[in-house]
Design an enzyme around this catalytic site. Structure first.
Site, PDB file in Angstrom:
ATOM      1  N   ARG A 195       1.846   0.851  15.006  1.00  0.00           N
ATOM      2  CA  ARG A 195       1.515   0.695  13.594  1.00  0.00           C
ATOM      3  C   ARG A 195       2.128  -0.580  13.058  1.00  0.00           C
ATOM      4  O   ARG A 195       2.970  -1.199  13.704  1.00  0.00           O
ATOM      5  CB  ARG A 195       2.004   1.914  12.798  1.00  0.00           C
ATOM      6  CG  ARG A 195       3.511   2.070  12.827  1.00  0.00           C
ATOM      7  CD  ARG A 195       3.988   3.376  12.219  1.00  0.00           C
ATOM      8  NE  ARG A 195       3.967   3.347  10.762  1.00  0.00           N
ATOM      9  CZ  ARG A 195       4.872   3.977   9.992  1.00  0.00           C
ATOM     10  NH1 ARG A 195       5.855   4.667  10.537  1.00  0.00           N
ATOM     11  NH2 ARG A 195       4.793   3.921   8.687  1.00  0.00           N
ATOM     12  N   GLU A 209      12.338  13.048  -0.345  1.00  0.00           N
ATOM     13  CA  GLU A 209      11.219  12.389  -1.030  1.00  0.00           C
ATOM     14  C   GLU A 209       9.876  12.923  -0.518  1.00  0.00           C
ATOM     15  O   GLU A 209       8.930  13.113  -1.286  1.00  0.00           O
ATOM     16  CB  GLU A 209      11.307  10.875  -0.816  1.00  0.00           C
ATOM     17  CG  GLU A 209      10.077  10.074  -1.214  1.00  0.00           C
ATOM     18  CD  GLU A 209       9.856  10.001  -2.719  1.00  0.00           C
ATOM     19  OE1 GLU A 209      10.781  10.351  -3.475  1.00  0.00           O
ATOM     20  OE2 GLU A 209       8.749   9.593  -3.126  1.00  0.00           O
ATOM     21  N   LYS A 225       4.326  30.024   3.384  1.00  0.00           N
ATOM     22  CA  LYS A 225       3.414  29.603   2.312  1.00  0.00           C
ATOM     23  C   LYS A 225       1.963  29.642   2.779  1.00  0.00           C
ATOM     24  O   LYS A 225       1.087  30.183   2.100  1.00  0.00           O
ATOM     25  CB  LYS A 225       3.771  28.193   1.840  1.00  0.00           C
ATOM     26  CG  LYS A 225       5.000  28.181   0.975  1.00  0.00           C
ATOM     27  CD  LYS A 225       5.311  26.784   0.514  1.00  0.00           C
ATOM     28  CE  LYS A 225       6.354  26.827  -0.569  1.00  0.00           C
ATOM     29  NZ  LYS A 225       5.848  27.412  -1.822  1.00  0.00           N
ATOM     30  N   SER A 261      13.158   5.865 -14.106  1.00  0.00           N
ATOM     31  CA  SER A 261      12.051   6.649 -14.661  1.00  0.00           C
ATOM     32  C   SER A 261      12.016   8.050 -14.046  1.00  0.00           C
ATOM     33  O   SER A 261      11.907   9.047 -14.756  1.00  0.00           O
ATOM     34  CB  SER A 261      10.741   5.906 -14.395  1.00  0.00           C
ATOM     35  OG  SER A 261       9.654   6.787 -14.413  1.00  0.00           O
ATOM     36  N   SER A 262      12.135   8.117 -12.715  1.00  0.00           N
ATOM     37  CA  SER A 262      12.049   9.415 -12.039  1.00  0.00           C
ATOM     38  C   SER A 262      13.203  10.324 -12.426  1.00  0.00           C
ATOM     39  O   SER A 262      13.015  11.524 -12.631  1.00  0.00           O
ATOM     40  CB  SER A 262      12.087   9.233 -10.522  1.00  0.00           C
ATOM     41  OG  SER A 262      10.874   8.738 -10.079  1.00  0.00           O
ATOM     42  N   TYR A 310       9.252  15.871   0.397  1.00  0.00           N
ATOM     43  CA  TYR A 310       8.996  17.157  -0.238  1.00  0.00           C
ATOM     44  C   TYR A 310       8.777  17.008  -1.723  1.00  0.00           C
ATOM     45  O   TYR A 310       8.094  17.825  -2.336  1.00  0.00           O
ATOM     46  CB  TYR A 310      10.121  18.140   0.096  1.00  0.00           C
ATOM     47  CG  TYR A 310      10.142  18.410   1.582  1.00  0.00           C
ATOM     48  CD1 TYR A 310       8.945  18.547   2.260  1.00  0.00           C
ATOM     49  CD2 TYR A 310      11.306  18.478   2.309  1.00  0.00           C
ATOM     50  CE1 TYR A 310       8.908  18.743   3.621  1.00  0.00           C
ATOM     51  CE2 TYR A 310      11.283  18.688   3.680  1.00  0.00           C
ATOM     52  CZ  TYR A 310      10.077  18.812   4.328  1.00  0.00           C
ATOM     53  OH  TYR A 310      10.036  18.997   5.672  1.00  0.00           O
ATOM     54  N   HIS A 361      15.397  12.971  11.999  1.00  0.00           N
ATOM     55  CA  HIS A 361      14.180  12.969  12.808  1.00  0.00           C
ATOM     56  C   HIS A 361      13.312  11.740  12.558  1.00  0.00           C
ATOM     57  O   HIS A 361      12.348  11.520  13.271  1.00  0.00           O
ATOM     58  CB  HIS A 361      13.392  14.281  12.637  1.00  0.00           C
ATOM     59  CG  HIS A 361      12.740  14.461  11.311  1.00  0.00           C
ATOM     60  ND1 HIS A 361      12.718  15.664  10.659  1.00  0.00           N
ATOM     61  CD2 HIS A 361      12.071  13.602  10.502  1.00  0.00           C
ATOM     62  CE1 HIS A 361      12.064  15.525   9.511  1.00  0.00           C
ATOM     63  NE2 HIS A 361      11.666  14.292   9.405  1.00  0.00           N
ATOM     64  N   HIS A 362      13.676  10.936  11.556  1.00  0.00           N
ATOM     65  CA  HIS A 362      12.963   9.665  11.371  1.00  0.00           C
ATOM     66  C   HIS A 362      13.575   8.568  12.235  1.00  0.00           C
ATOM     67  O   HIS A 362      13.084   7.457  12.248  1.00  0.00           O
ATOM     68  CB  HIS A 362      13.028   9.231   9.903  1.00  0.00           C
ATOM     69  CG  HIS A 362      12.332  10.180   8.972  1.00  0.00           C
ATOM     70  ND1 HIS A 362      11.008  10.062   8.651  1.00  0.00           N
ATOM     71  CD2 HIS A 362      12.771  11.286   8.324  1.00  0.00           C
ATOM     72  CE1 HIS A 362      10.664  11.050   7.821  1.00  0.00           C
ATOM     73  NE2 HIS A 362      11.713  11.801   7.615  1.00  0.00           N
ATOM     74  N   SER A 370      -1.074  26.973  -5.332  1.00  0.00           N
ATOM     75  CA  SER A 370      -0.726  28.371  -5.608  1.00  0.00           C
ATOM     76  C   SER A 370      -1.280  28.858  -6.941  1.00  0.00           C
ATOM     77  O   SER A 370      -1.296  30.061  -7.201  1.00  0.00           O
ATOM     78  CB  SER A 370       0.797  28.555  -5.602  1.00  0.00           C
ATOM     79  OG  SER A 370       1.321  28.121  -4.375  1.00  0.00           O
ATOM     80  N   HIS A 421      13.682  11.851   3.321  1.00  0.00           N
ATOM     81  CA  HIS A 421      13.075  13.124   3.673  1.00  0.00           C
ATOM     82  C   HIS A 421      12.903  14.058   2.479  1.00  0.00           C
ATOM     83  O   HIS A 421      11.817  14.599   2.299  1.00  0.00           O
ATOM     84  CB  HIS A 421      13.712  13.817   4.866  1.00  0.00           C
ATOM     85  CG  HIS A 421      12.681  14.727   5.469  1.00  0.00           C
ATOM     86  ND1 HIS A 421      11.682  14.270   6.278  1.00  0.00           N
ATOM     87  CD2 HIS A 421      12.416  16.019   5.262  1.00  0.00           C
ATOM     88  CE1 HIS A 421      10.852  15.251   6.545  1.00  0.00           C
ATOM     89  NE2 HIS A 421      11.266  16.333   5.948  1.00  0.00           N
ATOM     90  N   TRP A 475       7.332   0.176   3.788  1.00  0.00           N
ATOM     91  CA  TRP A 475       7.943   0.740   2.578  1.00  0.00           C
ATOM     92  C   TRP A 475       9.389   1.146   2.815  1.00  0.00           C
ATOM     93  O   TRP A 475      10.136   1.390   1.870  1.00  0.00           O
ATOM     94  CB  TRP A 475       7.128   1.935   2.073  1.00  0.00           C
ATOM     95  CG  TRP A 475       7.433   3.249   2.736  1.00  0.00           C
ATOM     96  CD1 TRP A 475       7.021   3.634   3.973  1.00  0.00           C
ATOM     97  CD2 TRP A 475       8.204   4.331   2.206  1.00  0.00           C
ATOM     98  NE1 TRP A 475       7.496   4.893   4.248  1.00  0.00           N
ATOM     99  CE2 TRP A 475       8.208   5.348   3.189  1.00  0.00           C
ATOM    100  CE3 TRP A 475       8.878   4.545   1.006  1.00  0.00           C
ATOM    101  CZ2 TRP A 475       8.884   6.565   2.995  1.00  0.00           C
ATOM    102  CZ3 TRP A 475       9.548   5.751   0.835  1.00  0.00           C
ATOM    103  CH2 TRP A 475       9.548   6.742   1.822  1.00  0.00           C
ATOM    104  N   ASP A 483       6.943  21.383 -26.431  1.00  0.00           N
ATOM    105  CA  ASP A 483       6.857  20.047 -25.863  1.00  0.00           C
ATOM    106  C   ASP A 483       7.912  19.979 -24.768  1.00  0.00           C
ATOM    107  O   ASP A 483       8.533  20.978 -24.445  1.00  0.00           O
ATOM    108  CB  ASP A 483       7.118  18.974 -26.939  1.00  0.00           C
ATOM    109  CG  ASP A 483       6.424  17.664 -26.592  1.00  0.00           C
ATOM    110  OD1 ASP A 483       6.743  17.094 -25.541  1.00  0.00           O
ATOM    111  OD2 ASP A 483       5.545  17.229 -27.356  1.00  0.00           O
ATOM    112  N   THR A 533       7.430  26.938   5.504  1.00  0.00           N
ATOM    113  CA  THR A 533       6.096  26.369   5.282  1.00  0.00           C
ATOM    114  C   THR A 533       5.036  27.335   5.791  1.00  0.00           C
ATOM    115  O   THR A 533       3.995  27.547   5.146  1.00  0.00           O
ATOM    116  CB  THR A 533       5.964  25.007   5.981  1.00  0.00           C
ATOM    117  OG1 THR A 533       7.118  24.243   5.673  1.00  0.00           O
ATOM    118  CG2 THR A 533       4.732  24.271   5.511  1.00  0.00           C
ATOM    119  N   HIS A 566       0.845  -1.198   0.000  1.00  0.00           N
ATOM    120  CA  HIS A 566       0.000   0.000   0.000  1.00  0.00           C
ATOM    121  C   HIS A 566       0.886   1.257   0.000  1.00  0.00           C
ATOM    122  O   HIS A 566       0.683   2.168  -0.798  1.00  0.00           O
ATOM    123  CB  HIS A 566      -0.932   0.001   1.207  1.00  0.00           C
ATOM    124  CG  HIS A 566      -1.574   1.330   1.501  1.00  0.00           C
ATOM    125  ND1 HIS A 566      -2.599   1.838   0.733  1.00  0.00           N
ATOM    126  CD2 HIS A 566      -1.331   2.263   2.461  1.00  0.00           C
ATOM    127  CE1 HIS A 566      -2.960   3.017   1.213  1.00  0.00           C
ATOM    128  NE2 HIS A 566      -2.202   3.314   2.257  1.00  0.00           N
TER     129      HIS A 566
END
Lengths: 285, 524
Positions: free
Chosen positions: B449, B254, B330, B168-169, B256, B301-302, B267, B252, B141, B105, B327, B76
């Site tokens: 979890r 990722e 924004k 791909s990315s 963002y 922090h993870h 925006s 991290h 994950w 293009d 943040t 998931h």
């Protein structure tokens, strides 16, 4: 805006089957690899099939782009796009190597000292000395680390010289001296092949005389993955140089327009810089 | 902003049927492919979420074995991240960036096609995992060793899928950067670009910087699994914690990568429906750059529970809190844009306002989790699950929905069904909050979890969560119906269905011709 503006036409690429061919190739390649490493020997054949399709795709796709270029379909803006594209591709490669260099520095400067500090290690492995190079406290395997001032030093000279020869070839191209271009490129390819030959010999020596294998603890792991991925990049770079050499022999490139040549030299210099870091941090210090 | 009208003399016949979609080099076709793929994966990965909630409806792990449950949780997460959110944003980038900057293009149209057509094959690997011995990867994950080193062949397929997704990315990101830097129409200076384009430029930079690091990390796992290395094994001098460092150095940024394009979409939408220019355009750009820069120095922090020295904990705590500043800029700017605007509440605007409110809740719970001693208590609980669903569902996913409603009239030439769109918004918002808000309480009460079973005292709240989750899942069928209906027909949209919209794409017909801006427009 009042200034007279001449609209610029863009080049639009026609539809293409090469990308889907590449996807099928990569899928076949990794599917075969997954089978092989999980004990299905036939996976090797699937892998070979994938690799062959991939090679065909690369030849076809790059061939198409070269043909379009020879027809003069590309303008200045396409040229600049290629430059940006190649620069960012090399940046992504830098970050790929950064992961492995990061692992090396983390192990040497943080993980290893911490491993030596704990109570657990003193109880389990009282004789463990947390000093680099190490195969770790729990492995029976003993190995001799690779010495910097043998083959690796020679290889450093070989790669640095190849950087010089490819620049000399570039000077030849810019002065429209075909002979110098072709001789310089051929020398660079030879130096690249010499590097790979010496590296293969070094690996053979490591496995047969030094006890230095992929399984030789974290030293073997970082040594082989860092130098191995570098070697793979030298291989790709040498193939790229060969293509450029063949194109130069066929009369492609002119003193002003030769980004294909420049892109390969950028890549080659990048591989060169990675080697210098490897020589310092993997072999020497 | 005025554009010289595009002409369409080369928009001759192109291939039809399947061949068109397989061989296309057109940014609009490829954008459509990305968005359709993302929608399909949304329902597949969403179905896995439904299975998770079915299992957690009552304690006792009665429906699935715990091992299978862990596979559902893992896939998931991986599919939602790599199969839904990231492809959806790339789909938006493909459709919108060339239209917004006046480019014909993408810079590398064939590579663009390849970036897309790698995705279905990676998805095939991930779905196929359920059918191999040992089943799919069940590590979560994050794929932490030693568990990921010990799993069955499903883990190898995950690793290869990640390699393919990474290729791909990276290609997609290089394409986007090059398009933005090199193919802007004359007069489209960097600081005139729509904010969506800006956020994607920064996102693409993050992708090129960190996807290769993830590739390196999973390659080390592969080597430890099959080639006898000891990267993550202390007996050989390695360290399992090292994986977490490398993974979160990717992980991290990722996060963002999955939110900056959402900021860009919001925006665009809020100024349109407030009928005012975006408040603080330049500060939005600088805030985006700051967030991206800070994202490289907060990965710790993870991992507050792995035993950092106090100095490390303090550094990562303060650096993380610092992100609240850009943040906050924004959020402030979005609210200030709406301030005294002539607001109307069409579906895209509803989703955008919902985004601002609910993303802020997720941002605040992120600040809570940044506090090291609090995080040590909450690590691995449902509080974290609540936090990241507030930023990823009501953040990223709802911004994607907002963007779909906003640009669907441009892409299809038809207006979507406004009534059903509003139903979709309200049902999604209500069920979303009923699903994920109680998870804060479950987490604070200590429910872990990634476990198929739970203690009896959590039953009532879990039943509320599960029922709401089914409602949330079913509500998405409305979304599917609205999209299909809009593609098939509807009230003609006209060039500019939103009278407050000012960017370049609204000067083009709806739908835009197959090729736009073959000669460059001039932005004055």
């Amino acid at each position: 805006m009042n200034a007279v503006h001449t609209p610029q036409r863009y080049y639009l690429a026609p539809p293409s089957y090469w990308p889907i061919t590449g996807s099928i190739a990569l899928f076949t390649l990794v599917a075969g690899f997954a089978l092989l490493i999980n004990g299905v020997a036939a996976g090797a054949y699937v892998m070979v099939a994938g690799a062959l399709i991939l090679a065909a795709m690369l030849v076809g796709w790059f061939g198409t782009v070269i043909a379009e270029n020879q027809k003069g379909l590309f303008n200045k803006r396409v040229d600049l796009s290629f430059r940006w594209g190649m620069s960012w591709f090399i940046f992504s490669e830098v970050m790929f190597f950064a992961a492995f260099f990061g692992a090396l520095f983390y192990i040497r400067n943080l993980a290893l000292p911490m491993l030596g500090e704990g109570q657990t290690v003193r109880l389990l492995w009282p004789h463990f000395v947390p000093a680099w190079p190490t195969a770790g406290p729990g492995l029976a395997q003993r190995f001799t680390p690779m010495q910097a001032w043998g083959i690796p030093a020679v290889n450093t000279l070989v790669l640095l010289s190849s950087g010089a020869t490819v620049t000399w070839a570039h000077w030849g191209l810019k002065r429209n001296n075909r002979r110098q271009l072709i001789v310089g490129l051929a020398l660079t390819v030879l130096l690249g092949l010499s590097f790979l030959g010496l590296q293969a010999h070094e690996y053979w020596n490591a496995y047969h005389h030094l006890g230095l294998t992929l399984g030789a603890g974290v030293y073997g792991a970082t040594f082989f993955l860092l130098t191995g991925f570098h070697g793979a990049h030298v291989t790709v770079g040498t193939i790229m140089l060969l293509v450029i050499l063949a194109r130069a022999v066929k009369g492609h490139f002119d003193p002003e327009h030769h980004f294909g040549f420049e892109a390969v030299t950028w890549y080659w210099h990048f591989v060169d810089v990675v080697w210098l870091l490897l020589f310092i941090f993997v072999y020497w210090l | 902003m005025e554009a010289v009208a595009s002409h369409d003399e080369h928009a001759g016949p192109h291939a039809r049927g399947l061949v068109r979609w397989i061989t296309t080099t057109n940014h609009k076709d490829i954008g459509t492919l990305y968005l359709c793929f993302s929608l399909a994966m949304f329902f597949i990965a969403g179905f896995l979420a439904m299975l998770i909630r079915a299992e957690l409806f009552e304690p006792g792990a009665r429906l699935f074995s715990p091992a299978l449950y862990n596979q559902f949780v893992t896939m998931h997460g991986l599919m939602m991240i790599f199969g839904v959110i990231m492809p959806a944003f790339v789909g938006f980038a493909n459709w919108q960036i060339p239209l917004m900057i006046g480019a014909p293009d993408m810079a590398f149209p064939r590579m663009n096609n390849w970036s897309f057509w790698l995705l279905p094959f990676a998805a095939l690997l991930m779905i196929g995992e359920f059918f191999v011995p040992g089943g799919a990867a069940a590590t979560g994950w994050t794929m932490y060793p030693p568990l990921s080193v010990e799993m069955g062949p499903g883990m190898d397929m995950t690793i290869f899928a990640i390699h393919i997704l990474g290729i791909s990315s990276i290609m997609g990101a290089i394409n986007i950067i090059t398009t933005i830097l090199n193919l802007r129409a004359p007069g489209m200076t960097l600081m005139k670009m729509p904010l969506f384009v800006w956020t994607w430029l920064i996102t693409a930079y993050l992708l090129v910087a960190v996807m290769p690091v993830l590739a390196g990390a999973v390659t080390m796992v592969l080597a430890d699994r099959h080639f006898g290395t000891h990267f993550f094994n202390a007996a050989g001098g390695g360290d399992p914690i090292m994986f977490q460092h490398i993974f979160w150095f990717f992980g991290h940024p990722e996060v963002y990568i999955m939110i900056l394009p959402a900021f860009g979409i919001i925006s665009e939408i809020i100024p349109t429906f407030s009928r005012k220019p975006l408040f603080g355009y330049a500060s939005m750009v600088y805030a985006t750059v700051s967030i991206a820069t800070l994202s490289f120095v907060v990965w710790g922090h993870h991992m507050f529970t792995v035993g950092f020295p106090a100095s490390g904990q303090l550094f990562f705590m303060y650096a993380t809190m610092l992100i609240a500043v850009p943040t906050g800029v924004k959020i402030f700017n979005w609210v200030a844009t709406m301030w005294r605007g002539s607001l109307t509440f069409e579906t895209p605007m509803l989703f955008a306002i919902g985004f601002v409110l609910m993303f802020t809740i997720g941002g605040f719970s992120g600040l809570v989790l940044a506090v090291t001693p609090v995080d040590i208590q909450l690590h691995g609980t449902y509080y974290v699950v609540a936090h990241f669903h507030y930023v990823l569902f009501s953040g990223a996913a709802m911004a994607i929905m907002a963007g779909i409603y906003y640009w669907l009239p441009k892409w299809t030439g038809h207006m979507y069904d406004e009534t059903l769109g509003k139903w979709h918004f309200w049902l999604t918002t209500i069920f979303f909050n009923l699903t994920f808000f109680p998870m804060h309480f479950l987490g604070l009460a200590g429910m872990p979890r990634r476990v198929a079973d739970y203690a009896l005292q959590y039953t009532t709240l879990n039943q509320v969560v599960s029922i709401s989750a089914f409602g949330l899942g079913l509500s998405q069928l409305i979304f599917l119906y609205v999209i299909v209906k809009c593609i098939r027909g509807g009230v003609p949209a006209g060039d500019r269905p939103w009278e407050g919209a000012t960017s370049l794409e609204w000067t083009l017909p709806s739908p835009p011709p197959y090729h736009t801006f073959e000669t460059e427009p001039v932005i004055s």
